[in-house]
Scaffold this motif. Structure first.
Motif, PDB file in Angstrom:
ATOM      1  N   GLU A 103     -27.936  60.549  -5.529  1.00  0.00           N
ATOM      2  CA  GLU A 103     -29.249  60.234  -6.053  1.00  0.00           C
ATOM      3  C   GLU A 103     -30.276  60.134  -4.923  1.00  0.00           C
ATOM      4  N   LYS A 104     -31.432  60.723  -5.194  1.00  0.00           N
ATOM      5  CA  LYS A 104     -32.574  60.714  -4.268  1.00  0.00           C
ATOM      6  C   LYS A 104     -32.303  61.391  -2.927  1.00  0.00           C
ATOM      7  N   ALA A 105     -31.236  62.170  -2.858  1.00  0.00           N
ATOM      8  CA  ALA A 105     -31.024  63.014  -1.676  1.00  0.00           C
ATOM      9  C   ALA A 105     -31.924  64.237  -1.824  1.00  0.00           C
ATOM     10  N   ASP A 106     -32.365  64.787  -0.718  1.00  0.00           N
ATOM     11  CA  ASP A 106     -33.256  65.941  -0.736  1.00  0.00           C
ATOM     12  C   ASP A 106     -32.546  67.190  -0.237  1.00  0.00           C
ATOM     13  N   CYS A 107     -32.758  68.289  -0.951  1.00  0.00           N
ATOM     14  CA  CYS A 107     -32.235  69.585  -0.534  1.00  0.00           C
ATOM     15  C   CYS A 107     -33.332  70.615  -0.766  1.00  0.00           C
ATOM     16  N   ASP A 108     -33.048  71.848  -0.434  1.00  0.00           N
ATOM     17  CA  ASP A 108     -33.992  72.921  -0.716  1.00  0.00           C
ATOM     18  C   ASP A 108     -33.226  74.127  -1.239  1.00  0.00           C
ATOM     19  N   ARG A 109     -33.931  75.196  -1.460  1.00  0.00           N
ATOM     20  CA  ARG A 109     -33.305  76.401  -2.034  1.00  0.00           C
ATOM     21  C   ARG A 109     -32.322  77.068  -1.075  1.00  0.00           C
ATOM     22  N   THR A 110     -32.331  76.695   0.188  1.00  0.00           N
ATOM     23  CA  THR A 110     -31.398  77.289   1.146  1.00  0.00           C
ATOM     24  C   THR A 110     -30.167  76.415   1.377  1.00  0.00           C
ATOM     25  N   THR A 111     -30.065  75.299   0.665  1.00  0.00           N
ATOM     26  CA  THR A 111     -28.865  74.459   0.732  1.00  0.00           C
ATOM     27  C   THR A 111     -27.780  75.146  -0.093  1.00  0.00           C
ATOM     28  N   HIS A 112     -26.587  75.275   0.471  1.00  0.00           N
ATOM     29  CA  HIS A 112     -25.491  75.956  -0.212  1.00  0.00           C
ATOM     30  C   HIS A 112     -24.520  74.932  -0.784  1.00  0.00           C
ATOM     31  N   PHE A 113     -24.323  75.003  -2.112  1.00  0.00           N
ATOM     32  CA  PHE A 113     -23.423  74.087  -2.805  1.00  0.00           C
ATOM     33  C   PHE A 113     -22.196  74.827  -3.313  1.00  0.00           C
ATOM     34  N   PRO A 114     -21.145  74.074  -3.675  1.00  0.00           N
ATOM     35  CA  PRO A 114     -19.970  74.727  -4.265  1.00  0.00           C
ATOM     36  C   PRO A 114     -20.354  75.445  -5.559  1.00  0.00           C
ATOM     37  N   GLN A 115     -19.594  76.456  -5.892  1.00  0.00           N
ATOM     38  CA  GLN A 115     -19.816  77.196  -7.125  1.00  0.00           C
ATOM     39  C   GLN A 115     -19.711  76.226  -8.300  1.00  0.00           C
ATOM     40  N   ASP A 116     -20.563  76.405  -9.307  1.00  0.00           N
ATOM     41  CA  ASP A 116     -20.599  75.584 -10.513  1.00  0.00           C
ATOM     42  C   ASP A 116     -21.083  74.160 -10.264  1.00  0.00           C
ATOM     43  N   PHE A 117     -21.672  73.879  -9.111  1.00  0.00           N
ATOM     44  CA  PHE A 117     -22.231  72.560  -8.827  1.00  0.00           C
ATOM     45  C   PHE A 117     -23.694  72.561  -9.237  1.00  0.00           C
ATOM     46  N   ASN A 118     -24.111  71.543  -9.984  1.00  0.00           N
ATOM     47  CA  ASN A 118     -25.493  71.457 -10.436  1.00  0.00           C
ATOM     48  C   ASN A 118     -26.193  70.316  -9.697  1.00  0.00           C
ATOM     49  N   PRO A 119     -27.009  70.636  -8.685  1.00  0.00           N
ATOM     50  CA  PRO A 119     -27.646  69.587  -7.890  1.00  0.00           C
ATOM     51  C   PRO A 119     -28.568  68.667  -8.694  1.00  0.00           C
ATOM     52  N   VAL A 120     -29.279  69.213  -9.668  1.00  0.00           N
ATOM     53  CA  VAL A 120     -30.206  68.406 -10.462  1.00  0.00           C
ATOM     54  C   VAL A 120     -29.439  67.396 -11.318  1.00  0.00           C
ATOM     55  N   GLN A 121     -28.302  67.804 -11.830  1.00  0.00           N
ATOM     56  CA  GLN A 121     -27.501  66.939 -12.700  1.00  0.00           C
ATOM     57  C   GLN A 121     -27.027  65.675 -11.983  1.00  0.00           C
ATOM     58  N   VAL A 122     -26.832  65.737 -10.672  1.00  0.00           N
ATOM     59  CA  VAL A 122     -26.347  64.566  -9.926  1.00  0.00           C
ATOM     60  C   VAL A 122     -27.485  63.798  -9.255  1.00  0.00           C
ATOM     61  N   GLY A 123     -28.740  64.184  -9.538  1.00  0.00           N
ATOM     62  CA  GLY A 123     -29.869  63.430  -9.036  1.00  0.00           C
ATOM     63  C   GLY A 123     -30.474  63.911  -7.733  1.00  0.00           C
ATOM     64  N   LEU A 124     -30.050  65.094  -7.263  1.00  0.00           N
ATOM     65  CA  LEU A 124     -30.649  65.656  -6.046  1.00  0.00           C
ATOM     66  C   LEU A 124     -32.078  66.097  -6.330  1.00  0.00           C
ATOM     67  N   GLN A 125     -32.930  65.975  -5.335  1.00  0.00           N
ATOM     68  CA  GLN A 125     -34.303  66.417  -5.439  1.00  0.00           C
ATOM     69  C   GLN A 125     -34.463  67.714  -4.649  1.00  0.00           C
ATOM     70  N   ILE A 126     -34.811  68.778  -5.340  1.00  0.00           N
ATOM     71  CA  ILE A 126     -34.974  70.068  -4.673  1.00  0.00           C
ATOM     72  C   ILE A 126     -36.430  70.195  -4.237  1.00  0.00           C
ATOM     73  N   ARG A 127     -36.617  70.287  -2.932  1.00  0.00           N
ATOM     74  CA  ARG A 127     -37.957  70.369  -2.345  1.00  0.00           C
ATOM     75  C   ARG A 127     -38.273  71.816  -2.009  1.00  0.00           C
ATOM     76  N   GLU A 128     -39.510  72.186  -2.201  1.00  0.00           N
ATOM     77  CA  GLU A 128     -39.960  73.525  -1.834  1.00  0.00           C
ATOM     78  C   GLU A 128     -40.498  73.455  -0.416  1.00  0.00           C
ATOM     79  N   LYS A 129     -40.266  74.499   0.342  1.00  0.00           N
ATOM     80  CA  LYS A 129     -40.760  74.522   1.723  1.00  0.00           C
ATOM     81  C   LYS A 129     -42.224  74.838   1.772  1.00  0.00           C
TER      82      LYS A 129
END
Length: 129
Positions: A103-129
């Motif tokens: 929750e409240k961790a920040d990532c961006d579109r260049t962060t690589h997650f495991p396949q089938d992982f949904n960053p929004v579902q776990v509370g990650l905040q996707i920031r635009e550069k």
């Protein structure tokens, strides 16, 4: 790279624990491949550009850490506390994130997650550069 910086590279779990106990928090570019860091309290540390691939960070407190550009591929992050961390351009491919608090961790579109992982579902905040 200056001689001082090259001498400060952390490359073992024991060194990391010692330096953290001394109050050091800058572990950028640390080489901790396959390190056993289970359950450690490392909150507020800078691990930007660090290589933590295949490291065991299960149950670790990484709250508020900077993990930008870090290699966490195949790392065990089960039940780790990653709330408020910076994950910009981090490589989390094949990382085990079961039970990780993001929750409240920040990532961006260049962060690589495991396949089938949904960053929004776990509370990650996707920031635009």
């Amino acid at each position: 790279m200056s001689e001082t910086n090259s001498q400060n590279i952390v490359n073992t779990a024991v060194t990391l624990i010692e330096k953290y106990a001394e109050g050091k928090r800058d572990f950028s570019r640390a080489n901790l491949v396959d390190a056993d860091l289970r359950g450690l309290d490392l909150k507020g540390s800078d691990f930007s550009y660090a290589d933590l691939s295949e490291a065991n960070l299960s149950g670790a407190n990484l709250r508020g850490c900077d993990l930008s550009f870090a290699n966490l591929s195949q790392a065990n992050l089960q039940d780790a506390d990653l709330r408020g961390t910076l994950l910009f351009s981090a490589d989390l491919c094949q990382a085990d994130l079961k039970g990780a608090k993001l929750e409240k961790a920040d990532c961006d579109r260049t962060t690589h997650f495991p396949q089938d992982f949904n960053p929004v579902q776990v509370g990650l905040q996707i920031r635009e550069k």
